[in-house]
Design a protein around this motif. Structure first.
Motif, PDB file in Angstrom:
ATOM      1  N   ILE A   1       1.440  -0.855  -8.023  1.00 24.58           N
ATOM      2  CA  ILE A   1       0.592   0.237  -7.545  1.00 24.58           C
ATOM      3  C   ILE A   1       0.679   1.308  -8.624  1.00 24.58           C
ATOM      4  O   ILE A   1       1.685   2.004  -8.750  1.00 24.58           O
ATOM      5  CB  ILE A   1       1.111   0.784  -6.204  1.00 24.58           C
ATOM      6  CG1 ILE A   1       1.108  -0.328  -5.165  1.00 24.58           C
ATOM      7  CG2 ILE A   1       0.309   2.001  -5.772  1.00 24.58           C
ATOM      8  CD1 ILE A   1       1.823   0.035  -3.890  1.00 24.58           C
ATOM      9  N   THR A   2      -0.333   1.390  -9.460  1.00 25.71           N
ATOM     10  CA  THR A   2      -0.272   2.291 -10.599  1.00 25.71           C
ATOM     11  C   THR A   2      -1.074   3.558 -10.321  1.00 25.71           C
ATOM     12  O   THR A   2      -2.240   3.480  -9.910  1.00 25.71           O
ATOM     13  CB  THR A   2      -0.806   1.584 -11.863  1.00 25.71           C
ATOM     14  OG1 THR A   2       0.036   0.451 -12.116  1.00 25.71           O
ATOM     15  CG2 THR A   2      -0.797   2.521 -13.059  1.00 25.71           C
ATOM     16  N   ILE A   3      -0.430   4.690 -10.500  1.00 27.18           N
ATOM     17  CA  ILE A   3      -1.118   5.964 -10.304  1.00 27.18           C
ATOM     18  C   ILE A   3      -1.193   6.667 -11.649  1.00 27.18           C
ATOM     19  O   ILE A   3      -0.172   6.886 -12.317  1.00 27.18           O
ATOM     20  CB  ILE A   3      -0.381   6.845  -9.290  1.00 27.18           C
ATOM     21  CG1 ILE A   3      -0.377   6.144  -7.921  1.00 27.18           C
ATOM     22  CG2 ILE A   3      -1.023   8.225  -9.183  1.00 27.18           C
ATOM     23  CD1 ILE A   3       0.353   6.880  -6.849  1.00 27.18           C
TER      24      ILE A   3
ATOM     25  N   LEU B   1      11.141  -4.584 -16.799  1.00 26.99           N
ATOM     26  CA  LEU B   1      12.464  -5.023 -16.397  1.00 26.99           C
ATOM     27  C   LEU B   1      12.906  -4.355 -15.096  1.00 26.99           C
ATOM     28  O   LEU B   1      13.619  -4.946 -14.301  1.00 26.99           O
ATOM     29  CB  LEU B   1      13.485  -4.703 -17.496  1.00 26.99           C
ATOM     30  CG  LEU B   1      13.463  -5.645 -18.689  1.00 26.99           C
ATOM     31  CD1 LEU B   1      14.668  -5.369 -19.581  1.00 26.99           C
ATOM     32  CD2 LEU B   1      13.493  -7.098 -18.228  1.00 26.99           C
ATOM     33  N   ARG B   2      12.486  -3.111 -14.902  1.00 28.37           N
ATOM     34  CA  ARG B   2      12.933  -2.405 -13.701  1.00 28.37           C
ATOM     35  C   ARG B   2      12.296  -3.029 -12.470  1.00 28.37           C
ATOM     36  O   ARG B   2      12.855  -2.988 -11.385  1.00 28.37           O
ATOM     37  CB  ARG B   2      12.562  -0.922 -13.769  1.00 28.37           C
ATOM     38  CG  ARG B   2      13.268  -0.219 -14.908  1.00 28.37           C
ATOM     39  CD  ARG B   2      13.204   1.273 -14.693  1.00 28.37           C
ATOM     40  NE  ARG B   2      14.097   1.647 -13.625  1.00 28.37           N
ATOM     41  CZ  ARG B   2      13.842   2.569 -12.712  1.00 28.37           C
ATOM     42  NH1 ARG B   2      12.675   3.189 -12.735  1.00 28.37           N
ATOM     43  NH2 ARG B   2      14.713   2.870 -11.792  1.00 28.37           N
ATOM     44  N   ASP B   3      11.056  -3.556 -12.688  1.00 28.47           N
ATOM     45  CA  ASP B   3      10.403  -4.260 -11.607  1.00 28.47           C
ATOM     46  C   ASP B   3      10.290  -3.413 -10.350  1.00 28.47           C
ATOM     47  O   ASP B   3      10.711  -3.813  -9.274  1.00 28.47           O
ATOM     48  CB  ASP B   3      11.151  -5.575 -11.306  1.00 28.47           C
ATOM     49  CG  ASP B   3      10.281  -6.497 -10.471  1.00 28.47           C
ATOM     50  OD1 ASP B   3       9.034  -6.321 -10.528  1.00 28.47           O
ATOM     51  OD2 ASP B   3      10.835  -7.356  -9.771  1.00 28.47           O
ATOM     52  N   ARG B   4       9.763  -2.188 -10.509  1.00 32.30           N
ATOM     53  CA  ARG B   4       9.512  -1.338  -9.355  1.00 32.30           C
ATOM     54  C   ARG B   4       8.047  -1.446  -8.996  1.00 32.30           C
ATOM     55  O   ARG B   4       7.193  -1.647  -9.867  1.00 32.30           O
ATOM     56  CB  ARG B   4       9.867   0.127  -9.674  1.00 32.30           C
ATOM     57  CG  ARG B   4      11.294   0.312 -10.176  1.00 32.30           C
ATOM     58  CD  ARG B   4      12.261   0.377  -9.010  1.00 32.30           C
ATOM     59  NE  ARG B   4      13.629   0.185  -9.458  1.00 32.30           N
ATOM     60  CZ  ARG B   4      14.587   1.096  -9.330  1.00 32.30           C
ATOM     61  NH1 ARG B   4      14.314   2.269  -8.806  1.00 32.30           N
ATOM     62  NH2 ARG B   4      15.804   0.834  -9.727  1.00 32.30           N
ATOM     63  N   LYS B   5       7.778  -1.249  -7.759  1.00 29.68           N
ATOM     64  CA  LYS B   5       6.437  -1.501  -7.244  1.00 29.68           C
ATOM     65  C   LYS B   5       5.425  -0.467  -7.744  1.00 29.68           C
ATOM     66  O   LYS B   5       4.273  -0.780  -8.012  1.00 29.68           O
ATOM     67  CB  LYS B   5       6.502  -1.445  -5.699  1.00 29.68           C
ATOM     68  CG  LYS B   5       5.342  -2.068  -5.011  1.00 29.68           C
ATOM     69  CD  LYS B   5       5.493  -3.583  -4.978  1.00 29.68           C
ATOM     70  CE  LYS B   5       4.230  -4.203  -4.392  1.00 29.68           C
ATOM     71  NZ  LYS B   5       3.950  -5.541  -4.880  1.00 29.68           N
TER      72      LYS B   5
ATOM     73  N   MET C   1       0.831  -1.198   0.000  1.00 28.54           N
ATOM     74  CA  MET C   1       0.000   0.000   0.000  1.00 28.54           C
ATOM     75  C   MET C   1       0.869   1.252   0.000  1.00 28.54           C
ATOM     76  O   MET C   1       1.802   1.365   0.794  1.00 28.54           O
ATOM     77  CB  MET C   1      -0.885  -0.009   1.268  1.00 28.54           C
ATOM     78  CG  MET C   1      -1.988   1.022   1.258  1.00 28.54           C
ATOM     79  SD  MET C   1      -3.296   0.633   0.079  1.00 28.54           S
ATOM     80  CE  MET C   1      -4.471  -0.255   1.092  1.00 28.54           C
ATOM     81  N   LEU C   2       0.600   2.175  -0.938  1.00 28.12           N
ATOM     82  CA  LEU C   2       1.313   3.463  -0.970  1.00 28.12           C
ATOM     83  C   LEU C   2       0.446   4.491  -0.260  1.00 28.12           C
ATOM     84  O   LEU C   2      -0.722   4.660  -0.605  1.00 28.12           O
ATOM     85  CB  LEU C   2       1.554   3.901  -2.418  1.00 28.12           C
ATOM     86  CG  LEU C   2       2.340   5.199  -2.582  1.00 28.12           C
ATOM     87  CD1 LEU C   2       3.825   4.975  -2.323  1.00 28.12           C
ATOM     88  CD2 LEU C   2       2.140   5.771  -3.979  1.00 28.12           C
ATOM     89  N   VAL C   3       1.001   5.113   0.773  1.00 30.50           N
ATOM     90  CA  VAL C   3       0.210   6.037   1.581  1.00 30.50           C
ATOM     91  C   VAL C   3       0.848   7.417   1.609  1.00 30.50           C
ATOM     92  O   VAL C   3       2.023   7.550   1.947  1.00 30.50           O
ATOM     93  CB  VAL C   3       0.072   5.514   3.029  1.00 30.50           C
ATOM     94  CG1 VAL C   3      -0.780   6.486   3.858  1.00 30.50           C
ATOM     95  CG2 VAL C   3      -0.522   4.122   3.037  1.00 30.50           C
TER      96      VAL C   3
ATOM     97  N   VAL D   1       9.980   3.371  -7.985  1.00 28.47           N
ATOM     98  CA  VAL D   1       9.030   4.062  -8.844  1.00 28.47           C
ATOM     99  C   VAL D   1       9.492   4.014 -10.290  1.00 28.47           C
ATOM    100  O   VAL D   1      10.666   4.221 -10.576  1.00 28.47           O
ATOM    101  CB  VAL D   1       8.902   5.537  -8.400  1.00 28.47           C
ATOM    102  CG1 VAL D   1       8.082   6.340  -9.404  1.00 28.47           C
ATOM    103  CG2 VAL D   1       8.288   5.642  -7.005  1.00 28.47           C
ATOM    104  N   SER D   2       8.560   3.716 -11.218  1.00 29.79           N
ATOM    105  CA  SER D   2       8.825   3.861 -12.644  1.00 29.79           C
ATOM    106  C   SER D   2       7.938   4.962 -13.193  1.00 29.79           C
ATOM    107  O   SER D   2       6.865   5.215 -12.663  1.00 29.79           O
ATOM    108  CB  SER D   2       8.510   2.561 -13.389  1.00 29.79           C
ATOM    109  OG  SER D   2       9.467   1.588 -13.070  1.00 29.79           O
ATOM    110  N   LEU D   3       8.430   5.596 -14.278  1.00 32.34           N
ATOM    111  CA  LEU D   3       7.688   6.720 -14.855  1.00 32.34           C
ATOM    112  C   LEU D   3       7.277   6.406 -16.276  1.00 32.34           C
ATOM    113  O   LEU D   3       8.035   5.820 -17.043  1.00 32.34           O
ATOM    114  CB  LEU D   3       8.570   7.959 -14.931  1.00 32.34           C
ATOM    115  CG  LEU D   3       8.946   8.725 -13.676  1.00 32.34           C
ATOM    116  CD1 LEU D   3       9.780   9.914 -14.079  1.00 32.34           C
ATOM    117  CD2 LEU D   3       7.704   9.154 -12.941  1.00 32.34           C
ATOM    118  N   LEU D   4       6.084   6.852 -16.635  1.00 30.16           N
ATOM    119  CA  LEU D   4       5.684   6.793 -18.039  1.00 30.16           C
ATOM    120  C   LEU D   4       5.033   8.142 -18.333  1.00 30.16           C
ATOM    121  O   LEU D   4       3.999   8.481 -17.761  1.00 30.16           O
ATOM    122  CB  LEU D   4       4.706   5.649 -18.266  1.00 30.16           C
ATOM    123  CG  LEU D   4       4.343   5.335 -19.702  1.00 30.16           C
ATOM    124  CD1 LEU D   4       5.575   5.005 -20.523  1.00 30.16           C
ATOM    125  CD2 LEU D   4       3.366   4.169 -19.762  1.00 30.16           C
TER     126      LEU D   4
END
Lengths: 535, 334, 210
Positions: free
Chosen positions: C181-183, C144-148, C1-3, C75-78
């Motif tokens: 956890i996609t925002i 590949l980065r496999d960030r949450k 959970m991201l809080v 964290v990954s960014l798109l």
């Protein structure tokens, strides 16, 4: 992306291309007329055997210029890299000071270098006081020439490259930072693509400056062994009055320089990022930061210290020169000439650059890239004689023509630097916003007012500052035009030096340096503000 | 933007037109080198002095060097506006004479005080001094007394000289060595080579190197110390006298054949070589006057040590060989 | 959970600071909407670490993220654009998701590309890819980065309707499969309705559950 597909996206701008072609032809004709006038004047003279060993000169000059180019680019990239990463109070001033070197009269910088690095310079005296032995004299000979050139040219390169690095889009930096790119990969993936497009043109300019460098080579060269083609041409014209020989040598120099220019301008354009980014802060790792601080410190000592020495010498000399009416007259003339040449040079660069950006035909792009380098390829002493003859043949008194000739010549002198600053962003606009401009059906003038001018704001300021400062510094072209009332600050400085008045000369040199630095720090900011007000 | 451009053009046009004033009086146009016509040079007082009596306007036109004035006249040929050239020296007088552009001055010039007799029909002497190497008595209390002594000094004793192709003292040194050593000149140059820190384009650059203590000695004139004594009260800068004797630089002035004011031009040269004209020379051009000024000569000049022997070379020999001698020098120091 | 708990930030000169509180669950897409200038990008920058909050907390499964620099955050960014390095091939762009010298890089890159629905374009330069392909390459890199946490900033706005639908489906599929956890930040109601399990809206510098 294939060439054809770019072409389809470029807005059609036939008038821009026509105007650029016209200007290119005009500059080409001017150079041809200069050489022709000299040859015509030489027609009556007996032919003297050529004294200069052309091949030897070409080889020596090329080695010197090649080394200068490579070293300047390496140092320039490193310096731009440091400055892009580091933030500190006075950063703007440091950037301004670095850029000031190249437009300060060469002889001023050379003496500044000597004040720091010479036999009696700061370092040797410090070393003698601390260790009882001097570090030796490194400021003369080929090493001295290279050192002085690198100080001038690397700082200029750094200024141009820093503008490109500072323009890297925020989004790209965010992605890179979030991917955790290390300093090396960050440079290879983000920085290098941003500056790669600028490097060939920059290399060509640096090579040409070094190839034709005159005062520095003569002062620090140590003697006739380290000579350039330009020095030999000077000797042929002035000492031997061998006009035909001078034109021949000039043609050799033009040919050699053209090869370099062609090689550089034939390369396909690389899209460049535009405008400063929002100031994304992404610090490299501590180890890399330490290297950056160290490099910056070394560059400050090597590059800025000589300029500070010029200021210190000026202060020590006192500013009695301010009480002389000639000083104020010369200053007014310098400022007028500087402003006139700056406007002309920037106009030429924009016209040629817009024409070049509007086409994808390689031959046309190359042709429009050539005239930018006219002044660098044609020796100043040849231009000086040729302009003089042209003016006389036109029936104009040289004294009357002198100010206009200086404005034109100085505009041509600064053109390569101005074009190197404005050309890549103009190309980038055509390539990255071309589709949008085309689809909106914007006219050429709206394209300029709404898109190019606002986006170019800061670059325009840098270009104006460059052209303005260059024009403060050069007068070689009216060597023969002299009139009593026409004096500029550099001319007055030389006159003072020639009359034993080294204190006055030191004061004028310091004032010139301050002027140049103020212009370099102030003009880009001013223009950016103006352009943003428009946008 | 347009307004700025217009303003700039207006200022430029204004600058350009100041030279074209005062048409009612005859104008005497004199080409000279920049230093002579500068604010501090002799041009300003000479103009004022001559204009008091001549009912004319003197218009100095300064090229960047003395050789530049000759080249400009050569380019202009018959159409030149110059009436007189001031500032050529005896080393290039032969070449200038050979152009056939100069007229006879027709002056008697019988009160001259020069190291050697003056018999030139075209050129009038303006000032003179001997070429010499300067040293600072603080840094070098015992200067060499000949070229050979200079050569024998340790190699870290450095000198600055000027390029004979661009600076008159540079050419003067070539002639000096030739006059003193003849066929041994190349040997002397080779000996000097390790001591030569640099060969500059202009005299002023070498001299600045010397003042900045980057070199121990610099090629200049026996009169150079006068400037430092009179203007700065500095008595440490001295000319080293060489036993071989010294070669002089005599600056000259000549009337151009194409001038339509031969009479006025001749009057100017007479004024220039008179005590009235000559008295401004020493403390503006820092050279000796060509006449005996008596009390009017600043006493400092009388205290300057002078060489015992003045070397000379025949003008024809200079004209015929100077190129070869320059090449010899360049090859030796390369 | 991201809080996010009253995660506070004010831009220089900004009168009332942002104070964000929200929760986002794994395997779900949490959408943030709001008009331009409401602070959506600021929120993403705070989560990604490009901005440092003045107060408040940001935790992932109880772990405090605030002190971490961007590259160390999970964290990954798109982004809408500039997600790829245009002068590199698709493969090399994806490869940036792996640490240098990772074993079996080629195989893992090919696998990620395949999972993102791309075949046979690995060697193509990024600049020659279509908008949809570019976003797929960026998603492959994320794999590949496999960030949450995956942050999406208007990722579909440059795409045509069909591609948009397909990429949206891919994002949801990957989020569910990998428990991300996609925002999603978007002002397209359409995107939000189609994807979000939970919706927030920024009003007056604060997040409100919609």
């Amino acid at each position: 992306m294939s060439t054809a597909s770019i072409s389809a996206h470029l807005p059609p701008r036939p008038w821009r291309i026509r105007a650029a072609v016209l200007l290119a032809c005009a500059i080409g004709l001017l150079i041809a007329a200069v050489l022709g006038a000299i040859l015509a004047a030489a027609a009556g003279e007996p032919t003297a055997p050529m004294r200069a060993d052309i091949w030897h000169l070409l080889r020596m000059t090329s080695i010197q210029a090649g080394l200068t180019t490579i070293l300047s680019l390496i140092v320039g990239i490193a310096l731009a890299w440091c400055l892009n990463r580091l933030r500190f109070p006075g950063r703007g001033l440091v950037v301004g000071l670095f850029s000031a070197a190249i437009v300060t009269p060469g002889i001023v910088v050379a003496f500044g270098l000597l004040s720091v690095w010479g036999r009696n310079g700061w370092f040797n005296r410090a070393s003698e006081a601390l260790f009882g032995a001097p570090i030796g004299n490194i400021a003369f000979g080929l090493g001295g020439i290279l050192f002085a050139h690198v100080v001038l040219d690397a700082a200029f390169a750094a200024r141009v490259l820093l503008a490109r690095l500072d323009a890297i889009p925020d989004a790209r930096l965010k992605i890179g930072q979030s991917l955790g790119l290390g300093p090396l990969r960050r440079f290879a993936l983000i920085d290098w693509p941003a500056i790669a497009g600028t490097i060939p043109g920059l290399a060509a300019i640096i090579f040409l400056i070094a190839f034709t460098s005159f005062p520095i080579v003569l002062l620090l060269g140590g003697g006739p062994a380290n000579q350039t083609l330009e020095v030999a041409i000077y000797a042929a014209v002035r000492q031997d009055f061998d006009l035909r020989g001078a034109v021949l040598l000039a043609l050799v120099q033009i040919a050699a320089c053209s090869l370099v220019i062609l090689a550089a301008s034939a390369l396909p354009p690389v899209p460049t990022a535009l405008g400063p980014s929002a100031g994304q802060r992404w610090r490299d790792r501590p180890a890399a930061q330490a290297i950056q601080w160290l490099l910056l410190a070394i560059c400050l000592v090597a590059f800025v210290a000589p300029l500070l020495a010029v200021l210190a010498d000026g202060l020590a000399a006192g500013f009695g020169v301010l009480g002389q009416p000639t000083f104020w007259r010369s200053a007014a003339t310098s400022l007028t000439i500087g402003s006139g040449s700056a406007l002309l040079s920037v106009t030429l660069a924009i016209a040629l650059g817009m024409g070049r950006a509007a086409t994808d035909i390689p031959l046309l792009r190359t042709t429009l890239g050539l005239p930018v380098f006219a002044y660098l390829a044609v020796p100043a002493v040849v231009l000086s004689f040729g302009f003089f003859l042209l003016v006389r043949n036109a029936g104009i008194a040289p004294g009357t023509a002198a100010p206009f000739v200086v404005v034109v010549a100085n505009a041509l002198l600064s053109l390569p630097f101005v074009a190197a600053t404005l050309g890549p962003p103009l190309d980038a606009i055509a390539r990255t916003r071309g589709k949008l401009i085309r689809s909106l059906g914007l006219s050429g003038s709206r394209q300029f007012r709404a898109i190019e001018y606002p986006l170019l704001g800061r670059d325009l300021g840098v270009a104006l500052a460059l052209a303005f400062c260059f024009s403060l510094g050069d007068l070689g072209v009216i060597a023969l035009f002299g009139t009593q009332d026409f004096s500029t600050l550099p001319l007055m400085m030389y006159a003072a030096l020639g009359s034993y008045r080294s204190n006055d000369a030191a004061a004028i040199a310091a004032i010139l340096l301050v002027l140049v630095t103020v212009a370099f720090v102030g003009l880009p900011r001013l223009l950016e503000r103006l352009a943003h007000a428009r946008a | 933007m347009v307004n700025v451009t217009r303003l700039a053009l207006a200022v430029l046009a204004g600058l350009a037109s100041t030279a074209a004033l005062a048409q009612d009086k005859p104008t005497l146009t004199i080409y000279t080198y920049d230093g002579f016509a500068s604010e501090w040079g002799p041009g300003v007082p000479l103009k004022a002095g001559f204009e008091e009596t001549c009912g004319c306007t003197v218009n100095w036109v300064a090229a960047d060097s003395s050789i530049g004035t000759l080249r400009r006249v050569q380019l202009e040929g018959e159409t030149t506006q110059a009436d007189i050239i001031v500032g050529l020296d005896t080393a290039v007088a032969g070449e200038a004479r050979a152009t056939g552009l100069f007229a006879d001055h027709g002056l008697a010039l019988d009160n001259l005080a020069l190291p050697n007799e003056w018999t030139d029909a075209q050129f009038v002497p303006v000032d003179y001094s001997h070429f010499a190497f300067m040293h600072d008595t603080d840094m070098m209390p015992e200067p060499p007394r000949s070229f050979e002594e200079l050569i024998a000094l340790p190699e870290d004793i450095k000198i600055a000289i000027q390029d004979p192709r661009s600076a008159t003292p540079g050419l003067g040194l070539v002639l000096w060595v030739k006059a003193a050593y003849g066929d041994r000149a190349a040997e002397i140059w080779e000996g000097l080579r390790p001591h030569i820190l640099t060969v500059t384009r202009e005299w002023s650059e070498s001299y600045s190197l010397f003042l900045d203590e980057e070199v121990d000695m610099v090629l200049s004139y026996t009169t150079s110390p006068a400037y430092h004594i009179i203007e700065d009260g500095d008595e440490t800068i001295k000319a080293a006298l060489f036993e071989e004797g010294h070669f002089p630089q005599i600056e000259v002035a000549g009337i151009l054949k194409s001038s339509d004011q031969q009479e006025l031009a001749s009057q100017f040269l007479a004024y220039l070589a008179s005590p009235d004209g000559q008295k401004v020379i020493p403390t503006t051009n820092w050279m000796f006057p060509v006449v005996d000024l008596g009390d009017e000569l600043d006493p400092v000049f009388a205290t300057l040590p002078q060489p015992e022997k003045t070397l000379t070379l025949p003008e024809e020999e200079i004209t015929a060989n100077s190129r070869a001698w320059i090449d010899e020098m360049l090859a030796a120091v390369q | 959970m991201l809080v996010l708990d009253r995660l506070t930030y004010a831009h220089p000169g900004q009168a009332s600071p942002y104070a964000f509180s929200m929760e986002a669950a794994p395997g779900q897409i949490t959408a943030i909407s709001g008009p331009s200038g409401s602070g959506k990008s600021t929120l993403l920058d705070l989560v990604a670490g490009f901005l440092a909050p003045t107060s408040g907390s940001l935790t992932l499964d109880g772990r405090n993220l605030v002190p971490l620099p961007p590259e160390e955050r999970p964290v990954s960014l798109l982004l809408q654009s500039e997600s790829l390095f245009e002068h590199l091939s698709a493969e090399r762009n994806v490869g940036l998701g792996l640490p240098p010298g990772a074993p079996d890089a080629a195989g893992r890159i090919a696998q990620a590309l395949a999972e993102a629905g791309l075949k046979d374009i690995g060697r193509q330069r990024a600049s020659t890819l279509s908008g949809g392909q570019k976003q797929r390459v960026a998603l492959a890199r994320t794999l590949l980065r496999d960030r949450k946490v995956l942050l999406l900033d208007e990722p579909f706005s440059a795409l045509d309707d069909h591609t948009r639908t397909v990429i949206r489906a891919l994002v949801r599929e990957l989020t569910e499969r990998h428990g991300w956890i996609t925002i999603l930040v978007s002002h397209y109601r359409d995107d939000v309705e189609a994807l979000a399990s939970r919706q927030y809206r920024i009003v007056g510098g604060k997040l409100e559950m919609a």
